[in-house]
Every structure is written in structure tokens, then in C-alpha cells.
Design a protein around this motif. Structure first.
Motif, mmCIF file in Angstrom:
data_model
loop_
_atom_site.group_PDB
_atom_site.id
_atom_site.type_symbol
_atom_site.label_atom_id
_atom_site.label_comp_id
_atom_site.label_asym_id
_atom_site.label_seq_id
_atom_site.Cartn_x
_atom_site.Cartn_y
_atom_site.Cartn_z
ATOM 1 N N ASP A 1 37.560 -83.496 -70.519
ATOM 2 C CA ASP A 1 38.910 -82.555 -70.828
ATOM 3 C C ASP A 1 38.605 -81.447 -71.580
ATOM 4 O O ASP A 1 39.165 -80.322 -71.404
ATOM 5 C CB ASP A 1 39.712 -83.726 -71.603
ATOM 6 N N GLU A 2 37.664 -81.392 -72.353
ATOM 7 C CA GLU A 2 37.125 -80.316 -73.122
ATOM 8 C C GLU A 2 36.681 -79.276 -72.124
ATOM 9 O O GLU A 2 36.806 -78.098 -72.229
ATOM 10 C CB GLU A 2 36.156 -80.521 -74.123
ATOM 11 N N PHE A 3 35.801 -79.666 -71.159
ATOM 12 C CA PHE A 3 35.123 -78.816 -70.105
ATOM 13 C C PHE A 3 36.352 -78.280 -69.405
ATOM 14 O O PHE A 3 36.115 -76.941 -69.198
ATOM 15 C CB PHE A 3 34.328 -79.869 -69.240
ATOM 16 N N ASN A 4 37.222 -78.849 -69.006
ATOM 17 C CA ASN A 4 38.352 -78.175 -68.164
ATOM 18 C C ASN A 4 39.096 -77.261 -69.032
ATOM 19 O O ASN A 4 39.470 -76.227 -68.272
ATOM 20 C CB ASN A 4 39.364 -79.520 -67.759
ATOM 21 N N PHE A 5 39.233 -77.488 -70.479
ATOM 22 C CA PHE A 5 39.971 -76.596 -71.157
ATOM 23 C C PHE A 5 38.965 -75.323 -71.205
ATOM 24 O O PHE A 5 39.610 -73.993 -71.145
ATOM 25 C CB PHE A 5 40.111 -77.233 -72.584
ATOM 26 N N GLN A 6 37.773 -75.336 -71.528
ATOM 27 C CA GLN A 6 36.842 -74.299 -71.495
ATOM 28 C C GLN A 6 36.944 -73.338 -70.294
ATOM 29 O O GLN A 6 36.619 -72.239 -70.335
ATOM 30 C CB GLN A 6 35.313 -74.568 -71.893
ATOM 31 N N GLU A 7 36.752 -74.006 -69.025
ATOM 32 C CA GLU A 7 36.940 -73.523 -67.769
ATOM 33 C C GLU A 7 38.056 -72.642 -67.640
ATOM 34 O O GLU A 7 38.442 -71.355 -67.145
ATOM 35 C CB GLU A 7 36.762 -74.410 -66.826
ATOM 36 N N LYS A 8 39.356 -73.365 -67.900
ATOM 37 C CA LYS A 8 40.695 -72.370 -68.073
ATOM 38 C C LYS A 8 40.649 -71.303 -68.953
ATOM 39 O O LYS A 8 41.163 -70.257 -68.656
ATOM 40 C CB LYS A 8 41.777 -73.407 -68.386
ATOM 41 N N LEU A 9 40.110 -71.504 -70.079
ATOM 42 C CA LEU A 9 40.126 -70.453 -71.333
ATOM 43 C C LEU A 9 39.118 -69.277 -70.430
ATOM 44 O O LEU A 9 39.551 -67.967 -70.537
ATOM 45 C CB LEU A 9 39.368 -70.903 -72.477
ATOM 46 N N LEU A 10 37.869 -69.450 -69.914
ATOM 47 C CA LEU A 10 37.270 -68.559 -69.608
ATOM 48 C C LEU A 10 38.039 -67.772 -68.358
ATOM 49 O O LEU A 10 38.052 -66.551 -68.192
ATOM 50 C CB LEU A 10 36.036 -69.034 -68.807
ATOM 51 N N ASP A 11 38.576 -68.614 -67.445
ATOM 52 C CA ASP A 11 39.113 -67.968 -66.233
ATOM 53 C C ASP A 11 40.347 -67.060 -66.612
ATOM 54 O O ASP A 11 40.579 -65.971 -66.286
ATOM 55 C CB ASP A 11 39.839 -69.049 -65.428
ATOM 56 N N LEU A 12 41.333 -67.554 -67.485
ATOM 57 C CA LEU A 12 42.536 -66.798 -68.292
ATOM 58 C C LEU A 12 41.926 -65.641 -68.862
ATOM 59 O O LEU A 12 42.482 -64.486 -68.672
ATOM 60 C CB LEU A 12 43.389 -67.675 -69.028
ATOM 61 N N SER A 13 40.888 -65.541 -69.654
ATOM 62 C CA SER A 13 40.535 -64.488 -70.250
ATOM 63 C C SER A 13 39.942 -63.502 -69.440
ATOM 64 O O SER A 13 40.392 -62.336 -69.795
ATOM 65 C CB SER A 13 39.326 -64.927 -71.467
ATOM 66 N N TYR A 14 39.032 -63.920 -68.369
ATOM 67 C CA TYR A 14 38.841 -62.697 -67.440
ATOM 68 C C TYR A 14 39.877 -62.368 -66.658
ATOM 69 O O TYR A 14 39.792 -60.965 -66.688
ATOM 70 C CB TYR A 14 37.893 -63.627 -66.259
ATOM 71 N N GLN A 15 40.933 -62.861 -66.228
ATOM 72 C CA GLN A 15 42.035 -62.499 -65.726
ATOM 73 C C GLN A 15 43.032 -61.554 -66.592
ATOM 74 O O GLN A 15 43.375 -60.537 -66.179
ATOM 75 C CB GLN A 15 42.677 -63.518 -65.042
ATOM 76 N N TYR A 16 43.004 -61.745 -67.721
ATOM 77 C CA TYR A 16 43.895 -61.232 -68.546
ATOM 78 C C TYR A 16 43.138 -59.645 -68.738
ATOM 79 O O TYR A 16 43.724 -58.450 -68.661
ATOM 80 C CB TYR A 16 43.763 -61.836 -70.083
ATOM 81 N N TYR A 17 42.030 -59.603 -69.122
ATOM 82 C CA TYR A 17 41.316 -58.426 -69.446
ATOM 83 C C TYR A 17 41.158 -57.381 -68.254
ATOM 84 O O TYR A 17 41.512 -56.234 -68.111
ATOM 85 C CB TYR A 17 39.904 -58.484 -70.134
ATOM 86 N N ARG A 18 41.152 -58.125 -67.235
ATOM 87 C CA ARG A 18 41.038 -57.232 -65.868
ATOM 88 C C ARG A 18 42.448 -56.964 -65.404
ATOM 89 O O ARG A 18 42.674 -55.493 -64.928
ATOM 90 C CB ARG A 18 40.654 -58.304 -64.706
ATOM 91 N N ARG A 19 43.312 -57.693 -65.690
ATOM 92 C CA ARG A 19 44.842 -57.181 -65.436
ATOM 93 C C ARG A 19 45.059 -56.030 -66.359
ATOM 94 O O ARG A 19 45.935 -54.987 -65.923
ATOM 95 C CB ARG A 19 45.949 -58.304 -65.541
ATOM 96 N N LYS A 20 44.866 -56.148 -67.648
ATOM 97 C CA LYS A 20 44.977 -54.955 -68.424
ATOM 98 C C LYS A 20 44.223 -53.824 -68.460
ATOM 99 O O LYS A 20 44.185 -52.729 -68.981
ATOM 100 C CB LYS A 20 44.825 -55.422 -69.908
ATOM 101 N N GLY A 21 43.352 -53.825 -67.519
ATOM 102 C CA GLY A 21 42.229 -52.784 -67.167
ATOM 103 C C GLY A 21 41.201 -52.553 -68.330
ATOM 104 O O GLY A 21 40.756 -51.278 -68.524
#
Length: 620
Positions: free
Chosen positions: A414-434
Motif C-alpha cells: 500500500d505504501e509502495f503504491n502511494f509512493q508510485e502515485k506521488l512520483l507520477d503525479l509530481s512529474y505530471q504536475y511540473y511537466r504540465r506547469k512547464g
């Protein structure tokens, strides 16, 4: 005026026991019945035979009207003609007729029984026992005959039938309007059906329309597939889809932010988004795990338009929505629109799946690169060179951000899945914000190296809001380094961010720049000196493992942090004023110091902050 007719002599006078006179033999009529069922279906056979009988009854009725007999006599003569046709061997008929005062016909109700119906015999021969009355021709004949005689629609309905297991074939005749809603399996329903030719024409037209639609849908799918195969973006695909179907389309993420659209203005998009947020707040799904795929597509009805929504699902995760904006219309159902949107959603899912694979691959690559930057395994020149391959430019200034998250996990998975989501969302966030950023995990902390970070507070405010929205109620503590100018300072920035993170006690976000002399003291590497000083100045509060002493240590920290303000300290510790005063007095007795002396309080607070960082002393 009411006239009643009852004649039971008809059966006795006209009944033929062994030699019926039919223009066709009963077996021939049975074959006709079989062929009708075979060619137009047994469910339409009743309508055909009823209308067949109706026309025979109308013809006999017209012949009877050529005589000078009264309607009452014709009601008696009609059944005689029916028996002569050979369809039945006899009849028991009772009829009540009402007239207006001027002698004109008002209404009629008749009832009776058919004997030896040929339809019972032939139906059971070819189809077996029935569950419903089957004397369709007889009912049609009686209806046509009576309607012709009285020049008003009079409908006969069979109530019981020997073919359905009843003892006799009984029937009722009355005006069409008197049947009301009782039209199932009755003459009104049978007579009102469209001729088979008309239904075939309608079916052909429907099939033609369906063929055109299927061809259009196939062409739509083919063109969208070509766009996906040719590596087009989501925006390109939506524009092509919009031109093909001529309807406003949007693709949105889970926050209802429009990713791509066609045929709709920015102002209209914002208005539609506001409508959804106001009228249908549950449309916004904050946690992907909450989405139930079986809920499928939906239609949201508003005053001026309908919004048709189909989810975009990738690997059983909801990533967004395809929507179509349809003007209000009277007819219900959006089956065709759903099919178009489902194809668009499939194309969007393929594009997002491809982008997701790229994101994850590049995100992991950047995470690995961040670990290399912070581990001092490679020379700065080698790290700069490697960074260029993934688009990282260390000629810009940056800050290092360390993040702790407070969240209960049921298991390591459960913790590993959370970390994966956090990494994925963070990467997408900064990419979308340029914005250029590196993200990864180090020493059980989530680390972000953010470039062009002069407005770091604004960036982090928006980022934390974004993470809360997608990952639920997760408390984040954030430590921020000072500005770093080149890649050699990355390790220093990491240390500063971790120091600031350790001191996020009274607030969830702290910058290293805010620490002042505390940061310099800790970075001087005088750990042993700090510990000796703490033992001297804090005495038993520092060295004791007594839980009560730890409470006093914590009280002292908050009291000094609040500048000696008792009210604020009491709120922070959830203590009464009297209880807090007692604790403060006890601390002063142990330390033999005046805590309201600025020099004493500043010195003690500085030492305590250093201890929190160096000795892993936890302040709740």
C-alpha cells in the motif's frame, strides 16, 4: 329506448353436424394459418387473420343492408351468414341495443358463444395448445359485420377459448371506445396494426439509417485510429473527432480541467465547468480508487444543454472524461452519441497510455539521476553531461525540497503504491506547469529539486493543493533549502532541506533561510560541543528519559517559540493556563533560569532547535 334480442333457435335450425359448407376446407384454412405464421411470424398472425375476418364480415354486412330489414333482424341474420360460411357450426347470441329519443343508434353490447370453431381445431392441429384465445377470424368477422350494420366501430373480443383449455369459446362485442385501455390481445390492437408491407418499409428505412450510422462510426473509428498510429496529440485527435461529428467535444482530467477541446469557446468551457461544480459536485473524483467502472457513461441535464460523459480509463484507472455538449431536444436517448464518445475515449486512452509509459520511464530516469546528483558518485562535469540527455539544465539556480507525508498504510505494498502515485503525479504536475524539476525518494523522504524557484511558496501552494486533491487527506511537512547556483551545491541543498524539515514543528513548511544562526550552528559540525552545551544548559530535561521530563522539554520549546506568550502556548499544547503556569514554574526551578530573560530564552531556543535536528528529538 332499449331493445333486447335473444335467439337460441339459430343453433338448432342452422347447425350442420357432418357436412360443413366452406369455400375452402378447414384443413386448407389451417395450412393458410401455418403459412401466415411462417412468413410473417406467429406474433403477427393474429392481426392478419383478424383483418381477414373483418373484411369478410364487412362484405356480408353490406349484403344484409341491401334488404329492408331492421337492424334488430339483421343482428339475427348476421350469425346465420356466419354459420353458412362454415367457420362455426352454431352460435348462442344475446344482444342489448340502445337508441336515442330521436331513434338514432346509441350503443350496443352483445355476448355469446361460438360452437365448433374451425380455428380451435386447426390451431391445435398445427401449433398445439395455446395460452391465449385464437379465434381471430371469428372475432374479426363479428366486428366487421356489426360495425357495418350499425355504421359505428363495434369490436368483438374472445374472452374464453377451447384452444386455451376453456370449455367454450365465449365473446363480447361493444363500441370501440368502451374498451378503454384494455387493448392487449384485443381487436382494437389487432385492427390498428400497420400492414406488414408498411412495417417492412419502416424496417428497411431503419436498417438503411443504421447502415449509414455504422458506416459513419466505422469511418470515425478508422480516422481516429490513424491519428493515434501517426503519433498525433490528444488535441489533434479531438479536433478531428469534432469535425467528423460536428458536435462540441472536450477531454478533461479528474479536476475537470480541459485538456483538449473542439467546437467550443474558452468562455463556454468555463461556464460548463462552473455548472458541473455547482450542480453535480460528485462528478469530481479525487481518488482514483473511488471510481467504479460499472457506473459507466452518464448524461447530466442542465437548463440549456445536456452533457454526455464517457470515462477515459487506462489500466483500470480513471484518468479523465470525454464529454459532448448537446443542445436540449425533446426525444430521449443518446445511444449514437455514446458510441462516438466511446471510440473517442478509446483513442484518448491509447494516447494517454503511451504518454503514461513515457512519463513513467522518464520519471524513473530522472529519479535515478536525482539519486546520482545527491550521492556524489560522479564528477560535476559527468553529471551535467548526463543531465542534458534528459533535458535537465543546471545553469539555472534551484532549490531542494524535502517532504515528509503523514499517512497510515495497511501494508508495504500500500505504501509502495502511494509512493508510485506521488512520483507520477509530481512529474505530471511540473511537466504540465512547464517547470523543470527532478523528483525521487532518498532516506525515506520525498525529494524535489525545483529550478527557477524564486516564487517557491506559490509553486508549493499549488503543488500541495494538487496532491491533496488526488491522494486524499495527506498531511505534508516541507523543508526548503536556500538557493543553489550549480550542481556541486546539490548535496548541501539536500542537507539544508532536511534540517529545515526536522524543524517543521509549529508549522508544516519551513525554509532554511528562516533558521538564521541555527542553520549556521548545525552546519559547523560542532555536534559534540552542542551536546555538551545542552547537557549544561538544559540539565535534567535533556538527559532524562522520563516521559514527564519530555513533557516539560516540549512545553519549554513551545513556550520559547511563542516568545513567552502563555495564551498561545496553552493553545498549542491544549493545556489550561493554570496547568501551563505550573509547568513553566517547574522548568524554571529545574534549570535555575528566568525564562523571561531574552538572552536566556534565545540561547535555550537555539540549543533546542539544534538538538531537534542532531539528536532526533521529536516534538509533536
Amino acid at each position: 329506448m332499449k331493445i333486447s334480442i335473444e335467439d337460441k333457435t339459430i343453433e338448432k335450425v342452422h347447425r350442420v353436424e357432418h357436412n360443413r359448407r366452406l369455400k375452402l376446407t378447414p384443413n386448407s384454412m389451417g395450412i393458410l394459418r401455418l403459412q401466415v405464421a411462417k412468413h410473417i411470424g406467429i406474433e403477427r398472425m393474429d392481426s392478419f387473420l383478424f383483418q381477414f375476418g373483418w373484411e369478410m364480415g364487412v362484405a356480408d354486412g353490406k349484403e344484409l343492408l341491401k334488404s329492408d330489414k331492421s337492424p334488430e333482424q339483421l343482428v339475427i341474420d348476421g350469425p346465420i351468414e356466419h354459420i353458412a360460411s362454415g367457420h362455426i357450426s352454431g352460435i348462442d347470441h344475446r344482444c342489448d341495443i340502445e337508441y336515442y329519443e330521436d331513434g338514432s343508434f346509441k350503443t350496443l353490447i352483445g355476448r355469446g358463444e361460438w360452437f365448433d370453431s374451425y380455428e380451435v381445431e386447426q390451431h391445435t392441429n398445427y401449433f398445439g395448445k395455446s395460452t391465449v384465445p385464437v379465434c381471430y377470424t371469428l372475432a374479426g368477422y363479428s366486428s366487421g359485420l356489426m360495425s357495418t350494420i350499425f355504421k359505428k366501430p363495434l369490436i368483438a373480443k374472445e374472452i374464453t377459448c377451447a384452444a386455451a383449455g376453456d370449455d367454450t369459446c365465449q365473446w363480447i362485442v361493444k363500441p370501440q371506445e368502451d374498451w378503454g385501455d384494455d387493448v392487449k390481445q384485443n381487436a382494437v390492437d389487432l385492427l390498428g396494426r400497420k400492414p406488414i408491407v408498411k412495417e417492412l418499409e419502416y424496417t428497411y428505412d431503419s436498417l438503411l439509417e443504421q447502415t449509414k450510422f455504422i458506416t459513419s462510426l466505422s469511418n470515425f473509428q478508422k480516422k481516429l485510429t490513424n491519428e493515434v498510429v501517426n503519433g498525433r496529440t490528444l488535441k489533434d485527435v479531438v479536433k478531428v473527432a469534432g469535425k467528423l461529428i460536428g458536435m462540441p467535444l472536450t477531454i478533461e482530467n479528474l479536476s475537470m480541467e480541459t485538456i483538449a477541446c473542439s467546437g467550443i469557446s474558452d468562455e463556454k468551457i468555463e461556464k460548463i465547468r462552473e455548472d458541473m461544480m455547482e450542480e453535480v459536485p460528485e462528478f469530481l473524483v479525487k481518488d482514483q480508487s473511488e471510481y467504479i467502472i460499472s457506473s459507466g457513461e452518464k448524461v447530466y441535464v442542465f437548463e440549456e444543454y445536456d452533457r454526455i460523459v464517457v470515462p477515459v480509463i487506462v489500466q483500470k484507472q480513471l484518468l479523465g472524461y470525454c464529454t459532448m455538449i448537446e443542445k436540449k431536444r425533446k426525444e430521449e436517448g443518446y445511444d449514437e452519441e455514446y458510441l462516438y464518445l466511446e471510440h473517442l475515449a478509446s483513442a484518448a486512452a491509447l494516447i494517454l497510455l503511451s504518454e503514461k509509459a513515457v512519463f513513467e520511464s522518464l520519471g524513473r530516469l530522472k529519479g535515478s539521476y536525482l539519486d546520482q546528483v545527491l550521492s556524489n558518485e560522479f564528477s560535476p562535469a559527468e553529471l551535467v553531461k548526463r543531465g542534458k540527455y534528459i533535458g535537465v539544465d543546471f545553469t539555472q539556480s534551484y532549490r531542494v525540497v524535502a517532504v515528509n507525508y503523514k499517512k497510515q498504510f495497511k501494508s508495504l505494498e500500500d505504501e509502495f503504491n502511494f509512493q508510485e502515485k506521488l512520483l507520477d503525479l509530481s512529474y505530471q504536475y511540473y511537466r504540465r506547469k512547464g517547470k523543470q524539476a527532478l523528483t525521487g525518494f532518498k532516506d525515506d523522504k520525498f525529494i524535489m529539486l525545483i529550478f527557477e524557484s524564486y516564487y517557491i511558496d506559490n509553486i508549493l501552494d499549488d503543488y500541495i493543493k494538487y496532491i491533496h486533491e488526488y491522494l486524499g487527506c495527506t498531511s505534508l511537512q516541507v523543508g526548503i533549502s536556500s538557493h543553489m547556483e550549480n550542481i556541486k551545491d546539490a548535496i548541501k541543498g539536500f542537507d539544508e532541506a532536511c534540517i529545515a524539515l526536522r524543524l517543521t514543528v509549529r508549522k508544516n513548511r519551513l525554509s532554511y533561510d528562516e533558521l538564521g544562526i541555527v542553520g549556521l550552528l548545525i552546519n559547523s559540525n560542532n555536534m559534540e560541543s552542542i551536546q555538551l552545551l545542552a547537557e549544561k544548559e538544559l540539565k535534567g530535561l535533556y538527559v532524562s528519559k522520563d516521559e514527564k521530563k519530555h513533557e516539560l522539554f516540549e512545553t519549554l520549546y513551545y513556550f520559547l517559540g511563542n516568545g513567552g506568550n502563555l495564551k498561545n502556548t496553552a493553545l498549542d499544547l491544549s493545556l489550561s493556563m493554570s496547568g501551563l503556569r505550573h509547568r513553566v514554574q517547574r522548568i524554571e526551578d529545574i534549570l535555575q533560569k528566568d525564562l523571561r530573560d531574552p538572552e536566556v530564552s534565545n540561547s535555550l531556543l537555539l540549543i533546542m532547535k539544534a538538538l531537534i535536528v542532531l539528536k532526533d528529538i521529536k516534538i509533536s
